[in-house]
Design a protein around this motif. Structure first.
Motif, PDB file in Angstrom:
ATOM      1  N   ARG A 200     -11.462  42.156  26.933  1.00  0.00           N
ATOM      2  CA  ARG A 200     -12.618  41.298  26.628  1.00  0.00           C
ATOM      3  C   ARG A 200     -13.826  41.696  27.465  1.00  0.00           C
ATOM      4  O   ARG A 200     -14.963  41.696  26.976  1.00  0.00           O
ATOM      5  N   PHE A 201     -13.601  42.009  28.724  1.00  0.00           N
ATOM      6  CA  PHE A 201     -14.693  42.439  29.594  1.00  0.00           C
ATOM      7  C   PHE A 201     -15.339  43.720  29.073  1.00  0.00           C
ATOM      8  O   PHE A 201     -16.562  43.843  28.999  1.00  0.00           O
ATOM      9  N   ALA A 202     -14.508  44.695  28.687  1.00  0.00           N
ATOM     10  CA  ALA A 202     -15.035  45.950  28.157  1.00  0.00           C
ATOM     11  C   ALA A 202     -15.850  45.710  26.895  1.00  0.00           C
ATOM     12  O   ALA A 202     -16.912  46.323  26.690  1.00  0.00           O
ATOM     13  N   ALA A 203     -15.386  44.812  26.042  1.00  0.00           N
ATOM     14  CA  ALA A 203     -16.121  44.499  24.820  1.00  0.00           C
ATOM     15  C   ALA A 203     -17.449  43.819  25.131  1.00  0.00           C
ATOM     16  O   ALA A 203     -18.485  44.124  24.521  1.00  0.00           O
ATOM     17  N   ALA A 204     -17.437  42.887  26.087  1.00  0.00           N
ATOM     18  CA  ALA A 204     -18.667  42.198  26.464  1.00  0.00           C
ATOM     19  C   ALA A 204     -19.682  43.158  27.074  1.00  0.00           C
ATOM     20  O   ALA A 204     -20.882  43.069  26.812  1.00  0.00           O
ATOM     21  N   GLU A 205     -19.208  44.088  27.896  1.00  0.00           N
ATOM     22  CA  GLU A 205     -20.115  45.084  28.471  1.00  0.00           C
ATOM     23  C   GLU A 205     -20.698  45.993  27.387  1.00  0.00           C
ATOM     24  O   GLU A 205     -21.860  46.406  27.456  1.00  0.00           O
TER      25      GLU A 205
END
Length: 248
Positions: A200-205
């Protein structure tokens, strides 16, 4: 190249991402599917495809080693034209991939590629083979010449945080580290991080990167709940997991 496998957001996309697989796992592997779904939740439309050697493996069932990454550039560029034809120009086009797929995307993003490509996103760049830190593969990143975001696990065996922070990658490249992540972003069992949270973090970034490229507000992307506290970038931004994939 296979037909494109689309994962689309429920709302109008803020960007389209052409996403290539890594050396050893297909476009519909668990990691690729989880990542595509997380990106769609951030309003990124994702188009996955397979390089010819992987498509042959799917059709014949015979496994063979992937070819050298540089021999896949033409196939990647054909995929760029295919996704442009299907997606149109309503949203910015990003290109990228997992591991080897991201490395090929970087090589495909040279100055002779259409200006329709706004930037590059790599999920786990293979800086070197595991346990062999000699001759890191930094030249393609140093020469990429267009905004590039690398999401790299802090413990990535293809280039961990300490190693990557020592490389000169050029002003176009931003590296953001995924908390306690391996090459597939999976943390250790003792870590407060989780695989789901790291994806999720990678997608948000990625969504925040797309918003910066478009000059748009970043609301809804990279919020504090999704971002691990100790994740950081090595450069300022420009104006159960699947088995670790081999790296040619």
């Amino acid at each position: 190249m296979t037909d494109l496998l689309w994962t689309r957001p429920e709302t109008a996309p803020r960007a389209t991402l052409l996403l290539a697989h890594g050396a050893g796992a297909a476009m519909d592997s668990a990691f690729m599917t989880r990542l595509a779904e997380a990106l769609a939740a951030e309003a990124i439309a994702v188009a996955r495809f397979e390089f010819p050697y992987m498509a042959e493996r799917r059709s014949t069932g015979r496994r063979r080693p992937p070819p050298k990454a540089e021999t896949l550039v033409d196939a990647y560029r054909a995929a760029i034209e295919a996704v442009r034809a299907e997606a149109g120009s309503a949203a910015p086009l990003l290109i990228g991939g997992k591991s080897m797929g991201g490395r090929v995307a970087v090589m495909a993003a040279g100055p002779d590629v259409t200006d329709a490509v706004a930037g590059v996103v790599v999920f786990g760049y293979p800086f070197h083979p595991p346990a062999d830190e000699t001759n890191p593969r930094v030249a393609p990143l140093a020469a990429v010449g267009r905004p590039t975001l690398v999401l790299q696990g802090e413990r990535d065996e293809f280039g961990d945080r300490a190693e990557v922070e020592s490389y000169a990658l050029g002003d176009a490249v931003t590296v953001t580290f995924v908390e306690d992540g391996s090459h597939d972003f999976g943390p250790r069992g003792s870590s407060p991080a989780t695989l789901k949270g790291n994806i999720r973090f990678a997608a948000a970034e990625t969504a925040a990167f797309a918003a910066r490229l478009a000059g748009a507000p970043q609301a809804g992307a990279a919020d504090s709940a999704a971002r691990p506290a100790d994740a950081a970038a090595t450069a300022p931004p420009p104006a159960a997991p699947p088995p670790t994939e081999p790296c040619p």
